[in-house]
Design a protein around this motif. Structure first.
Motif, short mmCIF file in Angstrom:
data_model
loop_
_atom_site.label_atom_id
_atom_site.label_comp_id
_atom_site.label_asym_id
_atom_site.label_seq_id
_atom_site.Cartn_x
_atom_site.Cartn_y
_atom_site.Cartn_z
N VAL A 171 56.46 -23.79 -1.39
CA VAL A 171 55.01 -23.64 -1.15
C VAL A 171 54.67 -23.52 0.33
O VAL A 171 53.60 -23.04 0.68
N LEU B 72 48.74 -29.52 -3.05
CA LEU B 72 48.44 -28.51 -2.03
C LEU B 72 47.08 -28.74 -1.37
O LEU B 72 46.46 -27.81 -0.85
N ARG C 257 48.23 -20.18 -1.21
CA ARG C 257 48.16 -21.63 -1.48
C ARG C 257 46.90 -21.99 -2.24
O ARG C 257 46.93 -22.73 -3.22
N GLU D 282 49.11 -30.90 3.85
CA GLU D 282 50.45 -30.46 4.19
C GLU D 282 51.26 -31.62 4.75
O GLU D 282 50.73 -32.45 5.47
N THR E 29 47.08 -20.70 -5.78
CA THR E 29 48.00 -21.51 -6.58
C THR E 29 47.32 -22.82 -6.98
O THR E 29 47.38 -23.25 -8.14
N ARG E 30 46.64 -23.43 -6.02
CA ARG E 30 45.93 -24.68 -6.28
C ARG E 30 44.86 -24.48 -7.37
O ARG E 30 44.75 -25.25 -8.30
#
Ligand SMILES: Nc1ncnc2c1ncn2[C@@H]1O[C@H](COP(=O)(O)OP(=O)(O)O)[C@@H](O)[C@H]1O
Ligand SMILES: [Mg+2]
Length: 221
Positions: free
Chosen positions: A70, A54, A78, A57, A81-82
């Motif tokens: 994602v 991530l 994002r 893109e 999450t990363r």
């Protein structure tokens, strides 16, 4: 729980038509796997890893991480999450040379909002885990390459990621340090962390549970 991507493409801008770095990558990686990604320089390994992590893109295709698409996440989701699920290790370490090893490891904890005391304690125990007890105050420039990479691994572990993405983690190391770093990644994998490692080293790749060979932006096998 898995990483699953389908027909990922990446075209870097430039020239008339752009440069197609990934030309349709489909992969399923289960949680707990140790995967080595190999292939000639320029075939798209780092591009793929950055997309899986991530950091970048793709131009096309789909990617789902633990069942979540994602590309439907907001920017904040994002980056959360990363930060929470993924740890990165790079060939050139990407440490901050003005900070001590302890502070380098503590930095992701700071971003995650930990309190100062808890942060220092956690950074301390992570440095212990990677065998750097007593080197807390040293800055990266006072450490060997192998030691710097251990600091980077400790930093990658700060927020207890489920996945470690390592882009040629032994590329700047001598063979003894390379073996140590490989051993460390293998033992993290035994603890249940999914490891995806790009490497040029066939011997190290052979020690992973699975090899993915890339060529010209595609998976060869
Ligand atoms: N930011 C970028 N802008 C333009 N082209 C890029 C960029 N990053 C990589 N490339 C090109 O994309 C291809 C794949 O690069 P990369 O993923 O770094 O390959 P590898 O890690 O396998 O050596 C290469 O031809 C490279 O020159
Ligand atoms: Mg690369």
């Amino acid at each position: 729980m898995s990483l699953s991507c389908s027909e990922l493409t990446k075209v870097y801008e430039g020239g008339k038509t752009g440069w197609p770095a990934l030309r349709g990558i489909s992969l399923d990686i289960k949680m707990g796997e140790f995967v080595a990604v190999t292939g000639p320089s320029g075939c798209g390994k780092s591009t793929l890893l950055n997309i899986l992590g991530l950091l970048d893109e793709p131009t096309g295709g789909s990617y789902s991480l633990n069942g979540r698409d994602v590309f439907t996440l907001s920017d904040l989701e994002r980056s959360d999450t990363r930060r929470d699920e993924i740890g990165f290790v790079f060939q050139s370490f990407h440490l901050l040379n003005r900070l001590s090893s302890l502070d380098n490891v503590a930095l992701p904890l700071l971003y995650a909002g930990a309190d100062t005391a808890g942060m220092r304690e956690r950074a301390h125990s992570l440095l212990l885990k990677v065998g750097l007890h007593g080197k807390e105050k040293k800055t990266p420039l006072e450490l060997s390459g192998g030691e710097r990479q251990r600091v980077a691994i400790a930093r990658a572990l700060a927020n207890s990621p489920k996945i470690i993405l390592a882009d040629e983690p032994t590329g700047n190391l001598d063979s003894a340090s390379s073996k140590e770093i490989m051993q460390m990644l293998a033992s993290l994998n035994e603890d249940g962390i999914t490891v995806i490692m790009v490497t040029h080293d066939k011997e190290l790749a052979a020690r992973a549970g699975r090899n993915i060979r890339m060529r010209d932006g595609r998976v060869e096998q």
